[in-house]
Design an enzyme around this catalytic site. Structure first.
Site, PDB file in Angstrom:
ATOM      1  CB  THR A 171     -37.628  48.950  -0.076  1.00  0.00           C
ATOM      2  OG1 THR A 171     -36.893  49.485   1.024  1.00  0.00           O
ATOM      3  CG2 THR A 171     -38.224  50.071  -0.897  1.00  0.00           C
TER       4      THR A 171
ATOM      5  CB  ALA B  33     -34.327  52.249   4.670  1.00  0.00           C
TER       6      ALA B  33
ATOM      7  CB  ILE C 196     -34.993  52.011  10.929  1.00  0.00           C
ATOM      8  CG1 ILE C 196     -34.240  53.337  10.737  1.00  0.00           C
ATOM      9  CG2 ILE C 196     -34.021  50.831  10.959  1.00  0.00           C
ATOM     10  CD1 ILE C 196     -33.503  53.460   9.416  1.00  0.00           C
ATOM     11  CE  LYS C 197     -40.162  45.753   5.775  1.00  0.00           C
ATOM     12  NZ  LYS C 197     -40.394  45.578   4.321  1.00  0.00           N
ATOM     13  CG  LEU C 198     -35.405  47.687  13.227  1.00  0.00           C
ATOM     14  CD1 LEU C 198     -35.793  48.340  14.543  1.00  0.00           C
ATOM     15  CD2 LEU C 198     -33.898  47.539  13.124  1.00  0.00           C
TER      16      LEU C 198
END
Length: 221
Positions: free
Chosen positions: A27, A58, A89-91
Site C-alpha cells: 500500500t 505500511a 515498513i515501506k521507506l
C-alpha cells in the site's frame, strides 16, 4: 515468483486472498487516500484480513523527511495489530530512508525500500539491510526506459554478490510485465487485482469451456 497485491481496497484484497495466490499486500498513502479511510485503520484491517501472508507494507508518510521522523512513524506502525510480524515498513529511496532502513533492520523489522529506478539504488538499499527493494517498471516505461531490464540487472547483481534482499517488481501495469519480470528474476510482482484477473484469462480457455459445456449438454439429452 510470488504475488503481492498493490491496493488498499479491502474487496480486492479479499478476492485475491480467496483464490489462494496472495503472498502479501503493498500500500501507500495515495492508495489509502483513494479509499477515504484513516491510514492506520486500513493497515490494521488489512493485517486482520490476511493473517498468514508474509508481508503487509505500511509506508511512512511524505512529511517524514528525516531518518528520525521515519523511525518514529515506523515505531507507531509496528504497534498496529499488536506488533504483527507481517508488517513491513515501506521507506523512500533517500539517504534518510536508508538510515532508517539500517536502524529498523538491526531491530529485526522488515523493510521495503521503494521508488527504485537504478541498479545502484537497489544495491544501496540491499546493503542498508532492506528486506525488499521495489523497482518501478511502469514509470520507467513512461520515460522510454526499460523497467524490466532494470529488474533483470538488479537480479543479476544480487545473485553475483549473494544478497538476500528480495526484488518486488512494482508499477506493474499489464500481463506482459508479469511474464517478463518473472523470467527476469523478480522474487515478487505486486499488481492490481485487475492484472491478476487479466493473467487468469485467455480466449482459447473461454472457447474450450464453451465447447465442453455444449458437448456436455448433448451428452445428457
Amino acid at each position: 515468483m510470488k504475488f503481492f497485491i498493490d491496493t488498499a481496497n479491502v474487496q480486492d484484497i479479499k478476492k485475491a486472498y480467496k483464490i489462494g495466490v496472495l503472498s502479501g499486500v503493498t500500500t501507500n498513502p495515495s492508495l489509502v487516500a483513494k479509499e477515504g479511510v484513516k491510514f492506520e485503520d486500513r493497515i490494521e484491517e488489512i493485517l486482520q484480513l490476511v493473517p498468514d501472508v508474509e508481508s503487509v507494507s505500511a509506508e511512512v508518510t511524505p512529511d517524514a523527511v528525516s531518518a528520525e521522523e521515519m523511525i518514529e512513524q515506523a515505531n507507531e506502525l509496528i504497534k498496529i495489530n499488536n506488533n504483527d510480524k507481517n508488517i513491513t515498513i515501506k521507506l523512500p529511496m533517500t539517504l534518510a530512508g536508508l538510515e532508517a532502513c539500517r536502524y529498523l533492520a538491526h531491530k529485526g523489522v522488515k523493510t521495503n525500500v521503494t521508488l527504485i529506478f537504478t541498479v545502484n539504488q537497489a544495491l544501496l538499499a540491499a546493503r542498508a539491510g532492506a528486506t525488499y527493494v521495489s523497482p518501478f517498471l511502469g514509470r520507467l516505461d513512461d520515460i522510454s526506459e526499460d523497467g524490466v531490464q532494470l529488474v533483470s540487472k538488479v537480479a543479476e547483481l544480487f545473485r553475483t554478490h549473494s544478497l538476500d534482499t528480495q526484488i518486488i517488481a512494482a508499477s506493474v501495469r499489464h500481463p506482459d510485465h508479469v511474464t517478463r519480470v518473472a523470467m527476469a528474476g523478480a522474487h515478487i510482482a505486486t499488481v492490481p487485482f485487475s492484472v491478476i484477473e487479466q493473467i487468469s484469462k485467455h480466449p482459447l480457455t473461454d472457447q474450450g469451456l464453451d465447447k465442453f459445456a455444449a458437448d456436455w449438454q448433448k451428452s445428457v439429452k
